[in-house]
Design a protein around this motif. Structure first.
Motif, PDB file in Angstrom:
ATOM      1  N   LEU A  81       0.827  -1.208   0.000  1.00 33.90           N
ATOM      2  CA  LEU A  81       0.000   0.000   0.000  1.00 33.90           C
ATOM      3  C   LEU A  81       0.861   1.257   0.000  1.00 33.90           C
ATOM      4  CD1 LEU A  81      -2.844  -0.918   2.536  1.00 33.90           C
ATOM      5  CD2 LEU A  81      -2.766  -1.284   0.061  1.00 33.90           C
ATOM      6  N   SER A  82       1.828   1.316   0.926  1.00 32.11           N
ATOM      7  CA  SER A  82       2.637   2.530   1.026  1.00 32.11           C
ATOM      8  C   SER A  82       3.776   2.543   0.014  1.00 32.11           C
ATOM      9  CB  SER A  82       3.203   2.679   2.446  1.00 32.11           C
ATOM     10  OG  SER A  82       3.960   1.556   2.807  1.00 32.11           O
ATOM     11  N   GLU A  83       4.341   1.364  -0.292  1.00 29.25           N
ATOM     12  CA  GLU A  83       5.482   1.330  -1.198  1.00 29.25           C
ATOM     13  C   GLU A  83       5.090   1.537  -2.650  1.00 29.25           C
ATOM     14  OE1 GLU A  83       8.552  -1.562  -0.891  1.00 29.25           O
ATOM     15  OE2 GLU A  83       8.198  -1.915   1.236  1.00 29.25           O
ATOM     16  N   VAL A  84       3.887   1.106  -3.034  1.00 27.90           N
ATOM     17  CA  VAL A  84       3.517   1.126  -4.448  1.00 27.90           C
ATOM     18  C   VAL A  84       2.175   1.817  -4.693  1.00 27.90           C
ATOM     19  CG1 VAL A  84       3.081  -0.289  -6.507  1.00 27.90           C
ATOM     20  CG2 VAL A  84       4.818  -1.002  -4.843  1.00 27.90           C
ATOM     21  N   LEU A  85       1.096   1.301  -4.083  1.00 29.69           N
ATOM     22  CA  LEU A  85      -0.247   1.719  -4.468  1.00 29.69           C
ATOM     23  C   LEU A  85      -0.502   3.202  -4.202  1.00 29.69           C
ATOM     24  CD1 LEU A  85      -2.978   0.975  -5.636  1.00 29.69           C
ATOM     25  CD2 LEU A  85      -3.708   0.261  -3.350  1.00 29.69           C
ATOM     26  N   ALA A  86      -0.030   3.717  -3.078  1.00 34.80           N
ATOM     27  CA  ALA A  86      -0.297   5.122  -2.757  1.00 34.80           C
ATOM     28  C   ALA A  86       0.227   6.049  -3.852  1.00 34.80           C
ATOM     29  CB  ALA A  86       0.319   5.485  -1.405  1.00 34.80           C
ATOM     30  N   GLY A  87       1.456   5.806  -4.310  1.00 36.23           N
ATOM     31  CA  GLY A  87       2.026   6.636  -5.369  1.00 36.23           C
ATOM     32  C   GLY A  87       1.316   6.464  -6.692  1.00 36.23           C
ATOM     33  N   GLN A  88       0.990   5.205  -7.030  1.00 40.80           N
ATOM     34  CA  GLN A  88       0.251   4.957  -8.270  1.00 40.80           C
ATOM     35  C   GLN A  88      -1.083   5.688  -8.260  1.00 40.80           C
ATOM     36  OE1 GLN A  88      -0.130   0.686  -8.290  1.00 40.80           O
ATOM     37  NE2 GLN A  88       1.637   0.392  -9.624  1.00 40.80           N
ATOM     38  N   LEU A  89      -1.778   5.608  -7.129  1.00 40.98           N
ATOM     39  CA  LEU A  89      -3.115   6.183  -7.050  1.00 40.98           C
ATOM     40  C   LEU A  89      -3.065   7.709  -7.067  1.00 40.98           C
ATOM     41  CD1 LEU A  89      -5.953   5.026  -6.945  1.00 40.98           C
ATOM     42  CD2 LEU A  89      -5.895   5.221  -4.454  1.00 40.98           C
ATOM     43  N   GLU A  90      -2.059   8.292  -6.444  1.00 40.89           N
ATOM     44  CA  GLU A  90      -1.928   9.753  -6.487  1.00 40.89           C
ATOM     45  C   GLU A  90      -1.852  10.250  -7.925  1.00 40.89           C
ATOM     46  OE1 GLU A  90       1.430  10.769  -4.146  1.00 40.89           O
ATOM     47  OE2 GLU A  90       0.367  10.551  -2.215  1.00 40.89           O
ATOM     48  N   ASP A  91      -1.027   9.588  -8.734  1.00 37.32           N
ATOM     49  CA  ASP A  91      -0.879  10.007 -10.132  1.00 37.32           C
ATOM     50  C   ASP A  91      -2.171   9.792 -10.913  1.00 37.32           C
ATOM     51  OD1 ASP A  91       1.751  10.652  -9.614  1.00 37.32           O
ATOM     52  OD2 ASP A  91       2.556   8.769 -10.395  1.00 37.32           O
ATOM     53  N   ALA A  92      -2.807   8.631 -10.734  1.00 39.02           N
ATOM     54  CA  ALA A  92      -4.015   8.316 -11.500  1.00 39.02           C
ATOM     55  C   ALA A  92      -5.192   9.189 -11.069  1.00 39.02           C
ATOM     56  CB  ALA A  92      -4.371   6.836 -11.344  1.00 39.02           C
TER      57      ALA A  92
END
Length: 375
Positions: free
Chosen positions: A314-325
């Motif tokens: 969640l913190s290592e990958v998804l949070a950053g992906q979701l911010e951009d999307a």
């Protein structure tokens, strides 16, 4: 006269973003229940803030957190609605959580196995751990001396619950997202051990937008890796406590074993991994008899506790992906609906900013009790 009821504009932008990242077509829909599980109506009189809360499990505590944070929507990896409901009442704790969230205007989306299958999703995140593939978000390298110092010892660790005097035990829990960030785990080194990887079960038919998707991963190293090295890599990413179950063949020791191939599945992976001819099964949990069967075949099993094989993603990958999307989808939706005649929606569209928050309350139900000699 027809009445049109919709969820909050920001929540709809988040749903569009997560569906773009992890399409429902990637999920194993033969048994899984992914998608928008709770669509709360938009109430202009109690408009929520533009923030989305990420969690593995949607518990009562996480619901309280979302309400306190004034979240608009929760992305819960595990679906809180899994089987058909014949009623929704306050007597059931999970249904009570859903009713509370709906009354507060908070929607719930579950991507679950769509995240498992997607390229760059959970399967690849676990493969990155065993192959020492660690990419920081800004694309630059970070040397060990640049990483934030990790906490030393257990004295001040808020994730170790100490026993009452006489102090005969400690209960270790997986660290919160804040502790993981302070330890530098969301900004690891940029390295990789030479290997190939592929899905255990490739996506069929393949999605043009997500080539290479599929359930699980099989990693094959160019050169066999000492099992001890893989344990170090896993322990590094777990932070403290560096404790997890491992099963090895009864005639072997850890120092005897080298690993050429790894079968990977987040969560409960036995059904996907059991038939694989690989050296190591790396998953969240396997039953006693499944682990016995594996070591009888000469395999090694490493399990991380079910949701601890998922939570760091969640913190290592998804949070950053979701911010951009979300940034892109929120801008699109605000432009698409700018001519709306609904004054309440117009007001909601004026709030340009947003925040993606990873739950601090979410944790695996199991901790590890370390008993001390009281003699």
């Amino acid at each position: 006269m027809s009445i049109t009821t919709r969820s909050a504009p920001f929540s709809r932008a988040v749903v569009r973003a997560i569906r773009r990242l992890y399409p429902q077509a990637l999920a194993d829909n033969s048994w899984d229940n992914t998608g928008l599980l709770l669509e709360a109506p938009f109430d202009p009189s109690s408009r929520r803030s533009n923030n989305v809360l990420l969690t593995i499990d949607l518990t009562c505590g996480v619901a309280n957190e979302a309400i306190a944070l004034d979240s608009s929507i929760i992305i819960a990896y595990h679906p809180i609605i899994f089987r058909g409901l014949k009623s929704i009442t306050l007597e059931n704790s999970q249904q009570q959580t859903l009713l509370r969230l709906a009354s507060r205007g908070i929607s719930v989306y579950s991507p679950h196995t769509a995240i498992d299958a997607a390229p760059g999703g959970l399967g690849d995140w676990l493969a990155d751990i065993v192959t020492a593939t660690k990419i920081i978000q800004d694309g630059s390298e970070q040397s060990p001396e640049q990483q934030p110092e990790q906490k030393k010892g257990a004295e001040d660790d808020p994730f170790i619950e100490k026993g009452k005097p006489p102090n005969t035990f400690t209960l270790h829990r997986h660290p919160s997202q804040t502790m993981l960030r302070l330890a530098g785990l969301s900004t690891p080194h940029k390295t990789s051990v030479s290997h190939t990887r592929r899905p255990v079960v490739p996506q069929s038919p393949e999605l043009e937008s997500h080539p290479g998707a599929g359930m699980g991963r099989i990693v094959t190293f160019e050169n066999p890796q000492p099992l001890a090295d893989l344990l170090d890599r896993i322990g590094e990413r777990l932070n403290n406590p560096k404790t997890f179950p491992i099963a090895i063949p009864q005639d072997k020791t850890i120092s005897d074993i080298s690993i050429r191939s790894v079968g990977i599945c987040a969560g409960s992976g036995a059904s996907l991994l059991a038939s694989l001819d690989v050296d190591l099964l790396f998953t969240g949990e396997m039953s006693h008899h499944e682990a016995l069967a594996a070591i009888e075949k000469g395999q090694v099993v490493i399990s991380l506790f079910h949701s601890n094989s998922e939570r760091g993603f969640l913190s290592e990958v998804l949070a950053g992906q979701l911010e951009d999307a979300v940034e892109e989808e929120w801008a699109k939706l605000r432009d698409e609906e700018k001519e709306t005649v609904d004054e309440a929606v117009k007001e909601a569209l004026k709030q340009e900013g947003f925040e993606v928050i990873v739950s601090e309350v979410d944790r695996d139900p199991y901790g590890i009790v370390v008993l001390k000699d009281s003699r």
